[in-house]
Design an enzyme around this catalytic site. Structure first.
Site, PDB file in Angstrom:
ATOM      1  N   TYR A 108       7.863  25.973   4.373  1.00  0.00           N
ATOM      2  CA  TYR A 108       7.057  26.387   3.230  1.00  0.00           C
ATOM      3  C   TYR A 108       5.971  25.350   2.985  1.00  0.00           C
ATOM      4  O   TYR A 108       6.226  24.140   3.089  1.00  0.00           O
ATOM      5  CB  TYR A 108       7.904  26.466   1.950  1.00  0.00           C
ATOM      6  CG  TYR A 108       8.814  27.665   1.851  1.00  0.00           C
ATOM      7  CD1 TYR A 108       8.329  28.878   1.390  1.00  0.00           C
ATOM      8  CD2 TYR A 108      10.153  27.571   2.195  1.00  0.00           C
ATOM      9  CE1 TYR A 108       9.161  29.980   1.278  1.00  0.00           C
ATOM     10  CE2 TYR A 108      11.001  28.673   2.084  1.00  0.00           C
ATOM     11  CZ  TYR A 108      10.499  29.863   1.619  1.00  0.00           C
ATOM     12  OH  TYR A 108      11.320  30.955   1.506  1.00  0.00           O
ATOM     13  N   ARG A 141      19.337  29.037   6.147  1.00  0.00           N
ATOM     14  CA  ARG A 141      19.023  30.328   5.545  1.00  0.00           C
ATOM     15  C   ARG A 141      18.478  31.259   6.620  1.00  0.00           C
ATOM     16  O   ARG A 141      17.622  30.867   7.417  1.00  0.00           O
ATOM     17  CB  ARG A 141      17.954  30.188   4.451  1.00  0.00           C
ATOM     18  CG  ARG A 141      18.287  29.346   3.270  1.00  0.00           C
ATOM     19  CD  ARG A 141      18.957  30.040   2.101  1.00  0.00           C
ATOM     20  NE  ARG A 141      19.347  31.412   2.187  1.00  0.00           N
ATOM     21  CZ  ARG A 141      18.751  32.449   1.573  1.00  0.00           C
ATOM     22  NH1 ARG A 141      17.693  32.239   0.834  1.00  0.00           N
ATOM     23  NH2 ARG A 141      19.222  33.670   1.680  1.00  0.00           N
ATOM     24  N   HIS A 145      13.947  35.421   5.824  1.00  0.00           N
ATOM     25  CA  HIS A 145      13.927  36.283   4.628  1.00  0.00           C
ATOM     26  C   HIS A 145      12.552  36.215   3.972  1.00  0.00           C
ATOM     27  O   HIS A 145      11.780  35.285   4.208  1.00  0.00           O
ATOM     28  CB  HIS A 145      15.007  35.844   3.627  1.00  0.00           C
ATOM     29  CG  HIS A 145      14.831  34.443   3.135  1.00  0.00           C
ATOM     30  ND1 HIS A 145      15.299  33.353   3.827  1.00  0.00           N
ATOM     31  CD2 HIS A 145      14.218  33.934   2.036  1.00  0.00           C
ATOM     32  CE1 HIS A 145      14.988  32.248   3.177  1.00  0.00           C
ATOM     33  NE2 HIS A 145      14.323  32.568   2.084  1.00  0.00           N
ATOM     34  N   TYR A 201      15.532  28.357   8.042  1.00  0.00           N
ATOM     35  CA  TYR A 201      15.342  26.953   7.660  1.00  0.00           C
ATOM     36  C   TYR A 201      16.601  26.404   7.011  1.00  0.00           C
ATOM     37  O   TYR A 201      17.393  27.154   6.452  1.00  0.00           O
ATOM     38  CB  TYR A 201      14.139  26.792   6.722  1.00  0.00           C
ATOM     39  CG  TYR A 201      14.241  27.510   5.398  1.00  0.00           C
ATOM     40  CD1 TYR A 201      14.949  26.959   4.316  1.00  0.00           C
ATOM     41  CD2 TYR A 201      13.611  28.730   5.193  1.00  0.00           C
ATOM     42  CE1 TYR A 201      15.021  27.608   3.099  1.00  0.00           C
ATOM     43  CE2 TYR A 201      13.690  29.391   3.976  1.00  0.00           C
ATOM     44  CZ  TYR A 201      14.397  28.827   2.929  1.00  0.00           C
ATOM     45  OH  TYR A 201      14.487  29.476   1.735  1.00  0.00           O
ATOM     46  N   HIS A 223      10.891  36.555   0.053  1.00  0.00           N
ATOM     47  CA  HIS A 223      11.177  36.633  -1.384  1.00  0.00           C
ATOM     48  C   HIS A 223      10.311  37.707  -2.021  1.00  0.00           C
ATOM     49  O   HIS A 223       9.129  37.842  -1.684  1.00  0.00           O
ATOM     50  CB  HIS A 223      10.878  35.293  -2.059  1.00  0.00           C
ATOM     51  CG  HIS A 223      11.795  34.192  -1.611  1.00  0.00           C
ATOM     52  ND1 HIS A 223      12.973  33.884  -2.255  1.00  0.00           N
ATOM     53  CD2 HIS A 223      11.717  33.338  -0.568  1.00  0.00           C
ATOM     54  CE1 HIS A 223      13.569  32.874  -1.638  1.00  0.00           C
ATOM     55  NE2 HIS A 223      12.826  32.524  -0.609  1.00  0.00           N
TER      56      HIS A 223
HETATM   57 FE    FE Z   1      13.285  31.075   0.941  1.00  0.00          FE
END
Ligand code: FE
Length: 238
Positions: free
Chosen positions: A106, A155, A158, A145, A160
């Protein structure tokens, strides 16, 4: 036999499942047991909420500006419908999406992993549903990640989601997952949803290649049902 890196969710039974994932805390802001104290009264957003909020090309997460360099990774198109309990389309719902880049990074100061940034990747987008409740956006498939603070919890890929529309008193948030991802089966957040139908509602459908409308692009379908028996699993904001 090699040792499993982290336990299968099926070993975590009942309500305490999440708390037993190595230090994961289920605190009140995540799963409040009583109504949160409201300081300012809520009022409906009214019919003109979306006006002027969405600019052109904000439905494309894979570039910084229209016609600019494209982000690295597998191009995807995600589309779906937002409907209410009766199956009626919810028009002019504001959908906001954000995700990690192809390496699971991110662009955010709290993401301290060594994974590279992609200068061409915007990573967020917003769009309105049309008169039939439909929405569509372009992106690249996000990478997995490590969840910050958990050295053994990856995780799964995905995206959000935040959904806000006239008639709602607060936005709804959830996450889209991709089909056939091994990490889906061991993710404590996804598997924290006890109801199997609700859990499955968060896994996008792979659509036929021609439904992407572009060559070499993977197409996914993700419908959102705001209430009722087929409701999409939604998380408490926080
Ligand atoms: Fe996330």
């Amino acid at each position: 036999m090699s040792e499993k890196p982290f336990p299968h969710p099926s070993v975590f039974l009942g309500e305490k499942r999440l708390e037993r994932i190595k230090g994961y805390r289920v605190h009140e802001s995540r799963t409040p047991e009583k109504p949160l104290r409201v300081l300012t009264p809520s009022q409906t957003i009214g019919p003109f909420f979306a006006l002027g909020l969405v600019g052109s090309s904000e439905d494309d997460l894979a570039c910084r500006e229209p016609g600019g360099a494209r982000a690295q990774g597998t191009p995807i198109v995600v589309s779906g419908r937002v409907t209410d309990e009766a199956g009626k389309p919810v028009r002019k719902a504001l959908i906001e999406v954000w995700q990690a880049n192809r390496w699971g990074k991110y662009e955010h100061p709290d993401d301290t992993t060594d994974a590279p940034l992609d200068p061409a990747f915007k990573g967020w987008g917003r769009m309105l549903t049309d008169s039939e409740g439909r929405y569509r956006f372009r992106s690249i498939k996000p990478g997995a990640y490590p969840n910050p603070g958990y050295d053994d919890w990856m995780r799964p890929p995905h995206i959000h989601y935040s959904i806000f529309a006239a008639g709602l008193m607060q936005r709804l948030i959830t996450q889209l997952y991709f089909p056939d991802e091994a990490l889906n089966d061991i993710d404590p957040i996804l598997n924290g949803i006890e109801n199997l139908d609700a859990r499955a509602s968060l896994v996008a459908r792979r659509l036929r290649a021609d439904q992407a409308g572009e060559q070499g692009v993977e197409a996914y379908g993700f419908d959102i049902v705001l209430s009722g028996a087929a409701q999409t699993a939604l998380f408490v904001d926080g």
